[in-house]
Design a protein around this motif. Structure first.
Motif, PDB file in Angstrom:
ATOM      1  N   ALA A  23     -97.158 -29.028 -30.770  1.00  0.00           N
ATOM      2  CA  ALA A  23     -96.400 -27.996 -30.055  1.00  0.00           C
ATOM      3  C   ALA A  23     -96.852 -27.895 -28.601  1.00  0.00           C
ATOM      4  O   ALA A  23     -96.027 -27.796 -27.684  1.00  0.00           O
ATOM      5  N   ARG A  24     -98.164 -27.947 -28.383  1.00  0.00           N
ATOM      6  CA  ARG A  24     -98.691 -27.845 -27.017  1.00  0.00           C
ATOM      7  C   ARG A  24     -98.188 -28.999 -26.157  1.00  0.00           C
ATOM      8  O   ARG A  24     -97.738 -28.792 -25.025  1.00  0.00           O
ATOM      9  N   ARG A  25     -98.256 -30.202 -26.694  1.00  0.00           N
ATOM     10  CA  ARG A  25     -97.874 -31.372 -25.901  1.00  0.00           C
ATOM     11  C   ARG A  25     -96.368 -31.419 -25.609  1.00  0.00           C
ATOM     12  O   ARG A  25     -95.957 -31.939 -24.571  1.00  0.00           O
ATOM     13  N   LEU A  26     -95.580 -30.868 -26.512  1.00  0.00           N
ATOM     14  CA  LEU A  26     -94.133 -30.914 -26.336  1.00  0.00           C
ATOM     15  C   LEU A  26     -93.577 -29.660 -25.668  1.00  0.00           C
ATOM     16  O   LEU A  26     -92.369 -29.568 -25.427  1.00  0.00           O
ATOM     17  N   GLY A  27     -94.444 -28.707 -25.368  1.00  0.00           N
ATOM     18  CA  GLY A  27     -93.988 -27.471 -24.736  1.00  0.00           C
ATOM     19  C   GLY A  27     -93.188 -26.578 -25.666  1.00  0.00           C
ATOM     20  O   GLY A  27     -92.302 -25.836 -25.236  1.00  0.00           O
ATOM     21  N   LEU A  28     -93.524 -26.629 -26.957  1.00  0.00           N
ATOM     22  CA  LEU A  28     -92.817 -25.845 -27.959  1.00  0.00           C
ATOM     23  C   LEU A  28     -93.669 -24.665 -28.427  1.00  0.00           C
ATOM     24  O   LEU A  28     -94.876 -24.617 -28.197  1.00  0.00           O
ATOM     25  N   ALA A  29     -93.026 -23.727 -29.100  1.00  0.00           N
ATOM     26  CA  ALA A  29     -93.753 -22.645 -29.749  1.00  0.00           C
ATOM     27  C   ALA A  29     -94.403 -23.182 -31.027  1.00  0.00           C
ATOM     28  O   ALA A  29     -94.053 -24.266 -31.516  1.00  0.00           O
ATOM     29  N   TYR A  30     -95.340 -22.406 -31.560  1.00  0.00           N
ATOM     30  CA  TYR A  30     -96.044 -22.801 -32.787  1.00  0.00           C
ATOM     31  C   TYR A  30     -96.022 -21.627 -33.760  1.00  0.00           C
ATOM     32  O   TYR A  30     -96.427 -20.512 -33.413  1.00  0.00           O
ATOM     33  N   LEU A  31     -95.528 -21.866 -34.963  1.00  0.00           N
ATOM     34  CA  LEU A  31     -95.466 -20.825 -35.982  1.00  0.00           C
ATOM     35  C   LEU A  31     -96.281 -21.228 -37.195  1.00  0.00           C
ATOM     36  O   LEU A  31     -95.958 -22.205 -37.877  1.00  0.00           O
TER      37      LEU A  31
END
Length: 233
Positions: A23-31
């Motif tokens: 998520a961090r590398r792709l610029g996404l949220a993490y649930l």
């Protein structure tokens, strides 16, 4: 374009660490959906609820004031304004969480909240509409079966026990592994009565992390993402 990545797997497969980093590398949220069940357990214990009282537990969880912070660099969980990120990792919660996680009414309530978070990240939220990596036990099959990328992350029993021992005790010596054995294996056995996370469903890609370190596993997931997203572009 919004991207939803669903990652399931048993305890100790590495799904939390891997999902956060992807998520961090792709610029996404993490649930972290497992944290939601732990938070529900903490809330029930705090309110003196008998966890064997399934209707009572379900009624209490239905109104839990739960907020999930989906920043992969600083994910946390708030219940009634209290940051419970550390409290829900306590061994007492780890021992008790299966009683709440296997309550089907609780599962339905939290699954609905999980879908709401995923939908919110598709249009805004932490990611600004970029999407989310959601991890748990039933994300690929129940919560987000239409996710863009669906992965089952598995590992051998020995590898999973060693990882959890290092997480909890800082070492994977024999005593530490034995101390975490019941927690890991019993939790998986209990949860497998309400969700399937040992065998991939149709369309779900299996990654075995038994012999992979964190970076290698992250790269394996990113390769799947690139392949799937590239094919649909």
């Amino acid at each position: 374009m919004s991207l939803t990545i669903a990652i399931d797997g048993p305890s100790g497969s590495g799904k939390s660490s891997v999902s956060r980093e992807v998520a961090r590398r792709l610029g996404l949220a993490y649930l972290d959906t497992g944290a939601m069940y732990r938070a529900a357990t903490w809330w029930c214990v705090r309110n003196g609820m008998d966890l064997d009282d399934q209707p009572g537990v379900a009624g209490l969880v239905e109104h839990i004031p739960l907020v999930m912070v989906t920043d992969p660099q600083a994910p946390t969980v708030h219940v009634d304004g209290v940051d419970v990120a550390d409290a829900i990792r306590d061994s007492a919660i780890s021992t008790a969480v299966s009683a709440v996680a296997t309550n089907l009414v609780v599962r339905a309530e939290l699954q609905a909240r999980q879908r709401a978070v995923i939908a919110g990240e598709a249009v805004g939220g932490f990611s600004g509409g970029q999407g989310v990596v959601a991890e748990g036990r039933d994300i690929t099959t129940v919560v987000a079966p239409d996710a863009d990328v669906r992965i089952l992350l598995v590992a051998s029993e020995d590898a999973r026990l060693a990882r959890r021992a290092r997480d909890v005790h800082g070492t994977d010596d024999a005593a530490s592994v034995d101390a975490t054995r019941d927690q890991v294996l019993r939790r998986d056995a209990d949860d497998s009565t309400v969700s399937q996370f040992h065998v991939a469903a149709d369309g779900v890609v299996t990654i075995d992390s038994s012999d992979l370190d964190l970076e290698q596993t992250v790269q394996a997931v990113l390769s799947v993402v690139q392949r799937v997203v590239g094919a649909s572009a």
